[in-house]
Design a protein around this motif. Sequence first.
Motif, PDB file in Angstrom:
ATOM      1  N   PRO A 112      -5.390   5.721   7.903  1.00 28.28           N
ATOM      2  CA  PRO A 112      -4.216   6.076   7.105  1.00 28.28           C
ATOM      3  C   PRO A 112      -4.119   5.339   5.771  1.00 28.28           C
ATOM      4  O   PRO A 112      -3.389   5.779   4.890  1.00 28.28           O
ATOM      5  CB  PRO A 112      -3.045   5.690   8.023  1.00 28.28           C
ATOM      6  N   SER A 113      -4.848   4.243   5.609  1.00 30.10           N
ATOM      7  CA  SER A 113      -4.778   3.476   4.355  1.00 30.10           C
ATOM      8  C   SER A 113      -5.739   3.991   3.294  1.00 30.10           C
ATOM      9  O   SER A 113      -5.711   3.511   2.160  1.00 30.10           O
ATOM     10  CB  SER A 113      -5.103   1.995   4.614  1.00 30.10           C
ATOM     11  N   GLU A 119      -2.786  18.479   5.177  1.00 32.19           N
ATOM     12  CA  GLU A 119      -3.832  17.481   4.943  1.00 32.19           C
ATOM     13  C   GLU A 119      -4.677  17.287   6.209  1.00 32.19           C
ATOM     14  O   GLU A 119      -5.892  17.071   6.122  1.00 32.19           O
ATOM     15  CB  GLU A 119      -3.226  16.152   4.477  1.00 32.19           C
ATOM     16  N   TYR A 165       3.585  10.462  12.274  1.00 33.06           N
ATOM     17  CA  TYR A 165       4.137   9.153  12.607  1.00 33.06           C
ATOM     18  C   TYR A 165       5.211   8.643  11.656  1.00 33.06           C
ATOM     19  O   TYR A 165       5.428   7.435  11.575  1.00 33.06           O
ATOM     20  CB  TYR A 165       2.998   8.141  12.710  1.00 33.06           C
ATOM     21  N   LEU A 187       2.143   2.529  17.234  1.00 29.33           N
ATOM     22  CA  LEU A 187       2.040   2.811  15.801  1.00 29.33           C
ATOM     23  C   LEU A 187       2.676   4.155  15.413  1.00 29.33           C
ATOM     24  O   LEU A 187       3.133   4.307  14.284  1.00 29.33           O
ATOM     25  CB  LEU A 187       0.572   2.772  15.345  1.00 29.33           C
ATOM     26  N   GLU A 212      -5.475  -1.786   1.085  1.00 31.50           N
ATOM     27  CA  GLU A 212      -4.056  -2.126   1.042  1.00 31.50           C
ATOM     28  C   GLU A 212      -3.303  -1.361   2.130  1.00 31.50           C
ATOM     29  O   GLU A 212      -3.676  -0.220   2.437  1.00 31.50           O
ATOM     30  CB  GLU A 212      -3.466  -1.737  -0.337  1.00 31.50           C
ATOM     31  N   PRO A 213      -2.260  -1.915   2.689  1.00 31.88           N
ATOM     32  CA  PRO A 213      -1.561  -3.145   2.305  1.00 31.88           C
ATOM     33  C   PRO A 213      -2.128  -4.400   2.953  1.00 31.88           C
ATOM     34  O   PRO A 213      -1.414  -5.391   3.049  1.00 31.88           O
ATOM     35  CB  PRO A 213      -0.133  -2.887   2.824  1.00 31.88           C
ATOM     36  N   PHE A 214      -3.381  -4.361   3.380  1.00 28.60           N
ATOM     37  CA  PHE A 214      -3.951  -5.525   4.044  1.00 28.60           C
ATOM     38  C   PHE A 214      -5.003  -6.165   3.145  1.00 28.60           C
ATOM     39  O   PHE A 214      -5.457  -5.558   2.165  1.00 28.60           O
ATOM     40  CB  PHE A 214      -4.507  -5.128   5.413  1.00 28.60           C
ATOM     41  N   HIS A 215      -5.383  -7.382   3.478  1.00 25.74           N
ATOM     42  CA  HIS A 215      -6.263  -8.156   2.618  1.00 25.74           C
ATOM     43  C   HIS A 215      -7.157  -9.006   3.492  1.00 25.74           C
ATOM     44  O   HIS A 215      -6.703  -9.564   4.491  1.00 25.74           O
ATOM     45  CB  HIS A 215      -5.416  -9.025   1.675  1.00 25.74           C
ATOM     46  N   TYR A 233       0.055  17.091  -0.853  1.00 26.64           N
ATOM     47  CA  TYR A 233       0.164  16.442  -2.164  1.00 26.64           C
ATOM     48  C   TYR A 233       0.328  17.434  -3.304  1.00 26.64           C
ATOM     49  O   TYR A 233       1.000  17.163  -4.289  1.00 26.64           O
ATOM     50  CB  TYR A 233      -1.029  15.518  -2.396  1.00 26.64           C
ATOM     51  N   THR A 265       0.967   5.722   3.139  1.00 26.88           N
ATOM     52  CA  THR A 265       0.158   4.703   3.807  1.00 26.88           C
ATOM     53  C   THR A 265      -1.060   4.338   2.958  1.00 26.88           C
ATOM     54  O   THR A 265      -1.649   3.287   3.169  1.00 26.88           O
ATOM     55  CB  THR A 265      -0.306   5.195   5.190  1.00 26.88           C
ATOM     56  N   ALA A 266      -1.438   5.196   2.007  1.00 23.54           N
ATOM     57  CA  ALA A 266      -2.617   4.942   1.168  1.00 23.54           C
ATOM     58  C   ALA A 266      -2.175   4.551  -0.248  1.00 23.54           C
ATOM     59  O   ALA A 266      -1.508   5.326  -0.931  1.00 23.54           O
ATOM     60  CB  ALA A 266      -3.512   6.177   1.121  1.00 23.54           C
ATOM     61  N   PHE A 267      -2.578   3.357  -0.638  1.00 30.46           N
ATOM     62  CA  PHE A 267      -2.230   2.798  -1.954  1.00 30.46           C
ATOM     63  C   PHE A 267      -2.547   3.786  -3.079  1.00 30.46           C
ATOM     64  O   PHE A 267      -1.713   4.037  -3.955  1.00 30.46           O
ATOM     65  CB  PHE A 267      -3.042   1.514  -2.124  1.00 30.46           C
ATOM     66  N   VAL A 268      -3.740   4.343  -3.051  1.00 27.44           N
ATOM     67  CA  VAL A 268      -4.158   5.177  -4.193  1.00 27.44           C
ATOM     68  C   VAL A 268      -3.333   6.444  -4.293  1.00 27.44           C
ATOM     69  O   VAL A 268      -3.119   6.968  -5.391  1.00 27.44           O
ATOM     70  CB  VAL A 268      -5.668   5.536  -4.127  1.00 27.44           C
ATOM     71  N   GLU A 269      -2.832   6.938  -3.175  1.00 28.11           N
ATOM     72  CA  GLU A 269      -2.010   8.143  -3.234  1.00 28.11           C
ATOM     73  C   GLU A 269      -0.611   7.822  -3.785  1.00 28.11           C
ATOM     74  O   GLU A 269      -0.021   8.621  -4.509  1.00 28.11           O
ATOM     75  CB  GLU A 269      -1.920   8.817  -1.858  1.00 28.11           C
ATOM     76  N   PRO A 294       4.436   0.791   3.660  1.00 27.65           N
ATOM     77  CA  PRO A 294       3.443   1.619   4.368  1.00 27.65           C
ATOM     78  C   PRO A 294       3.745   1.568   5.864  1.00 27.65           C
ATOM     79  O   PRO A 294       4.011   0.497   6.402  1.00 27.65           O
ATOM     80  CB  PRO A 294       2.114   0.944   4.033  1.00 27.65           C
ATOM     81  N   TYR A 295       3.681   2.697   6.525  1.00 25.46           N
ATOM     82  CA  TYR A 295       4.365   2.831   7.815  1.00 25.46           C
ATOM     83  C   TYR A 295       3.469   3.183   8.984  1.00 25.46           C
ATOM     84  O   TYR A 295       3.948   3.716   9.983  1.00 25.46           O
ATOM     85  CB  TYR A 295       5.490   3.853   7.682  1.00 25.46           C
ATOM     86  N   TYR A 296       2.179   2.886   8.898  1.00 25.50           N
ATOM     87  CA  TYR A 296       1.357   3.087  10.099  1.00 25.50           C
ATOM     88  C   TYR A 296       1.203   1.731  10.805  1.00 25.50           C
ATOM     89  O   TYR A 296       2.027   1.369  11.626  1.00 25.50           O
ATOM     90  CB  TYR A 296       0.016   3.740   9.741  1.00 25.50           C
ATOM     91  N   MET A 297       0.198   0.980  10.470  1.00 26.32           N
ATOM     92  CA  MET A 297       0.038  -0.364  11.029  1.00 26.32           C
ATOM     93  C   MET A 297       1.084  -1.274  10.366  1.00 26.32           C
ATOM     94  O   MET A 297       1.115  -1.370   9.136  1.00 26.32           O
ATOM     95  CB  MET A 297      -1.375  -0.843  10.686  1.00 26.32           C
ATOM     96  N   GLU A 332       2.860  -4.143   8.539  1.00 25.45           N
ATOM     97  CA  GLU A 332       2.498  -5.334   7.773  1.00 25.45           C
ATOM     98  C   GLU A 332       3.434  -6.487   8.125  1.00 25.45           C
ATOM     99  O   GLU A 332       4.611  -6.283   8.399  1.00 25.45           O
ATOM    100  CB  GLU A 332       2.699  -5.134   6.263  1.00 25.45           C
ATOM    101  N   GLU A 381       2.049  -9.982   3.732  1.00 25.69           N
ATOM    102  CA  GLU A 381       1.171  -8.865   3.386  1.00 25.69           C
ATOM    103  C   GLU A 381       1.927  -7.847   2.533  1.00 25.69           C
ATOM    104  O   GLU A 381       1.392  -7.305   1.551  1.00 25.69           O
ATOM    105  CB  GLU A 381       0.659  -8.188   4.667  1.00 25.69           C
ATOM    106  N   GLU A 429       2.308  -9.144  -1.026  1.00 23.34           N
ATOM    107  CA  GLU A 429       1.037  -9.086  -1.765  1.00 23.34           C
ATOM    108  C   GLU A 429       0.739  -7.632  -2.166  1.00 23.34           C
ATOM    109  O   GLU A 429       0.296  -7.360  -3.297  1.00 23.34           O
ATOM    110  CB  GLU A 429      -0.083  -9.670  -0.903  1.00 23.34           C
ATOM    111  N   TYR A 430       0.974  -6.731  -1.262  1.00 22.63           N
ATOM    112  CA  TYR A 430       0.807  -5.299  -1.550  1.00 22.63           C
ATOM    113  C   TYR A 430       1.688  -4.876  -2.735  1.00 22.63           C
ATOM    114  O   TYR A 430       1.219  -4.213  -3.670  1.00 22.63           O
ATOM    115  CB  TYR A 430       1.150  -4.522  -0.288  1.00 22.63           C
ATOM    116  N   HIS A 449       0.407  -6.116  -5.986  1.00 30.02           N
ATOM    117  CA  HIS A 449      -0.731  -5.329  -6.490  1.00 30.02           C
ATOM    118  C   HIS A 449      -0.288  -3.964  -6.990  1.00 30.02           C
ATOM    119  O   HIS A 449      -0.897  -3.395  -7.890  1.00 30.02           O
ATOM    120  CB  HIS A 449      -1.776  -5.145  -5.377  1.00 30.02           C
TER     121      HIS A 449
END
Lengths: 305, 305, 305, 305
Positions: A52-53, A87, A109, A141, A278-281, B56, B83-87, B108-111, B113, B117, B120-121, B124
């Motif tokens: 999902p990231s 999607e 989700y 999740l 992201e959002p993890f590092h 999208y 959930t995806a930064f680039v989107e 972001p709402y799957y895993m 944070e 975290e 930091e997200y 960025h």
Amino acid sequence: MKQPLTGIIPPMLTPLRGIDELDGDGLAKLTEHILAGGVHGLFILGTTGEGPSLGYRLRRELIERVCRQVQGRVPVLVGITDTAFVESVALARQAADAGADAVVLAPPYYMPEGQPELREYLAHLLPELPRPLFLYNMPPLTKVPFELETVRWALDQPRIAGMKDSSGNMTYFNQALGLARQRPDWTLLTGPEELLAESVLMGGHGGVNGGANIFPALYVATFEAARSGDLIRARELQRRIQSVVDKLYRVGQHPSAVIKGIKCAASCLGLCSDFMAEPFHRFRDPERRRIEEGMAELRAIVAWK
Amino acid sequence: MKQPLTGIIPPMLTPLRGIDELDGDGLAKLTEHILAGGVHGLFILGTTGEGPSLGYRLRRELIERVCRQVQGRVPVLVGITDTAFVESVALARQAADAGADAVVLAPPYYMPEGQPELREYLAHLLPELPRPLFLYNMPPLTKVPFELETVRWALDQPRIAGMKDSSGNMTYFNQALGLARQRPDWTLLTGPEELLAESVLMGGHGGVNGGANIFPALYVATFEAARSGDLIRARELQRRIQSVVDKLYRVGQHPSAVIKGIKCAASCLGLCSDFMAEPFHRFRDPERRRIEEGMAELRAIVAWK
Amino acid sequence: MKQPLTGIIPPMLTPLRGIDELDGDGLAKLTEHILAGGVHGLFILGTTGEGPSLGYRLRRELIERVCRQVQGRVPVLVGITDTAFVESVALARQAADAGADAVVLAPPYYMPEGQPELREYLAHLLPELPRPLFLYNMPPLTKVPFELETVRWALDQPRIAGMKDSSGNMTYFNQALGLARQRPDWTLLTGPEELLAESVLMGGHGGVNGGANIFPALYVATFEAARSGDLIRARELQRRIQSVVDKLYRVGQHPSAVIKGIKCAASCLGLCSDFMAEPFHRFRDPERRRIEEGMAELRAIVAWK
Amino acid sequence: MKQPLTGIIPPMLTPLRGIDELDGDGLAKLTEHILAGGVHGLFILGTTGEGPSLGYRLRRELIERVCRQVQGRVPVLVGITDTAFVESVALARQAADAGADAVVLAPPYYMPEGQPELREYLAHLLPELPRPLFLYNMPPLTKVPFELETVRWALDQPRIAGMKDSSGNMTYFNQALGLARQRPDWTLLTGPEELLAESVLMGGHGGVNGGANIFPALYVATFEAARSGDLIRARELQRRIQSVVDKLYRVGQHPSAVIKGIKCAASCLGLCSDFMAEPFHRFRDPERRRIEEGMAELRAIVAWK
């Protein structure tokens, strides 16, 4: 599918070089490392794969590269979980075009569906999918589980080939196993590796376990011991898996620690980059050092080749 | 933004004709209906707008159409939660290009944070956003809240203009309000319409309330009564809002009932189609009849124009 | 009761000298300290009073001593919450014999009841109670709330005089307030002190707030400001209450920190011992020092007499 | 205890004739019925025994009667869980005086303790207990679990003989089992009967399963099959246990349905009264009829004598 999919199907990491860039060399190396362990399939774009990231362009590229690398040696399963129906369908088509064998879907989700809504959604989705579907039960999740009434419904859908259960709830798993006795081709796999041996002892078909990215042969051996009813060996190997959990997944305090730990361990082995989407590092130095120490201890404990 | 954004900023429905098709006429009509109620802004692609369920391409089309329709009469806020930064970044750029005034982001709402975290997200993400950002606190759906330590951090980020709090937790809201006293330009809006009057009585800046799609003037009047300290009138209008909640949001038993109810009511008013994006589905006849009855009763109770 | 019970009814600490021994002098001093603040009632054997942690002999002694000390200056309410029906009844009779004015009951809190079970239980209990009953809604600790359907039922029971709501959920509180409009003698009090001002602004009757053990006059003043619609003053006093929360309840990391903090503060004021009933234990020196510092700061902020 | 306590230790129902009256004949009959099934112990005043709902006088009477009836044929374990320390100690002494072999304690279950608080509480309690202590891990009802760090601590306390785990979490159970390898005399029993076979397959010592009130021999046979590594038979018997769960525990919709179902089934067998302690109430006719039907089907499935 005429037979259940049995064995170990690791949920593969997604090696990244940057926020929207695959680590192509790492991906090839990691794939070969896992296949060399004797696994029975490969699952990409799951939770461990940070599905999902990832942006959609990158997801497509990943699907194509993995299918090309595997070249049919084992089945490839592709995660298409998404909050947007269109999607998911697009990903499923790309997966089929690339040669994947099946797709895997957790419930949408964001806003939690009721079970009747979930079944209607699946009924609308199934005709759009060119490949068989595995359900992915992941209530921590997705908030929404596939409740047993929905599993019962799914057993009547020929396009649904089975389920990966990551609930960690063995009462549920056993009940799903009982229901699935009416569909001898149906697959029931367990997600949490802490439960691999006992789920197979109770009749489950195998595991989709994150640690199999690092020690694939250990998970395959545990599966085989349990499958053959060798209780002593199954318990003993399961304890080694518990050591993997203890050494690699408890560094760092957030739920993402599990994926960070596996990715860091893969990087310690020289398999691929540990860059996280992201959002993890990725782990910083102190955590990385603890993973390195853990890996040193695990080498002795696991004694993998 | 030099001043907080005050008043009623309805989270607009997304009128749909089909699974990947906007109801363009409905969208124009609904927009004019809401603006005619005297609202102070418009928020699209939020929870009520079924943002995460939309493809999208359709999201982009929606952003463009709404900005064109509104033509600067009120600020337009665009949800970019993903959930995806680039989107998220892509959506934020499209929103700015279309003329939107700000963007709105839930975690972001799957895993889930951890808060470090999440910060930091955000750190960025902020440089990538061409417009000011409103945080969207929605723990029942994202699992992860913006905890007070993160709100404190956000107050030091000039690009973060405020927060919409949909937690329903007034203890949290009041504490966030206390923290925000150091940033007089910061906005704090409440999501749940059941709490509109009291959050404004306690110093909040207004509401992002789903029912304002249907009865915008009622919500504006409630805001104004509370803003001016007219306790008797604020309580009385708030009770009418409670009637909206009781009549429109309790038909159907799943969490989606709220959105289905609002969309069905909009359709009863002839504003737009009630088609819902998957995994949800419009009310069937029995539920629709109950909404029609509810609307008949509400006409008398609300006495809106 | 012909009128609702309005104002501040502190949930009194239980001063202890040992595991099964009351601190009698402390109890008298604390009672006088609280009454001197102008409160409108006293509630013993609640959560703040460590009711469930006390042996039954000690509970009886406490009831008798408090009733004797108060001598009818304000109403005394006695908690009779218990998992065993017969023990609740026994306490209710002892309370009546000692001269208490009402009893207070949360749902039995081991195995969670369904609402129909809870109503049947109440229907069986009411005839056994010699004094009016206040419901005590405390879902974080009892798991089971008094759902609105049960509140509606309770409004038809003449022996039920009202409810203390400690849910912290203002949406629920407002809805209960709406229902109670049919019983003008019914009382609705709020537990969490963070919500005192706004619950009274919305029409609530007052607060059962732990901090009123220490600063009773502050809570009385906040109640009065909100009651009279003085928004500016109500907000300002509510911020001082928030300071009490911040300084006294956040030392220590477990939920018991709130009670430990109040008991430690009472001990700092020389009112009574800070001995805690098992399974809790008084603050050690480092925590006690932080409470002392908090109290020093609060003296300036609260400026109580 | 030099050896772990292995096998089936049923959590016995408490037969009642009224709200504060034991069904003495039923108690004797039920005891003999259970013992005739070959069980390895008896646990009274647990969750299935409605312990927390019973008055203290009746609890004492129950302890004495059961010890007298059993006369040392199997060990008797007595639940002493309580929110009040002094009441737990009193029960433990009465149990020892009556000849019970051990006591069983879940964490105090009103205000949730932190783990350090829980350990300090246990450290204060242990010297007061004249018999060995089994921990009772029951987080769904107590909110507080015995976390693994506390299990580790408990393994260092010679007076703590083991744990009954009713969490339903096999990951936790397996980890506790791993820790307990350092104390070969330690007992680890599973509560949920759905997990009996697999917990024993993984090395657990047996089960404390409610259904063994009705079909004790079935649970003993399942334990033995799993203990001896007979996978086929263990799975098959476990499926019969699942039938007991399906037929007896799913009538009625509240959590109490499990106990009501067992008590109703015992009454159908003519063993004892099905009167339930408040806040629960025996099944009415429609539910009773479903239990009777369930029992008729189970007679064929279970084939017990």
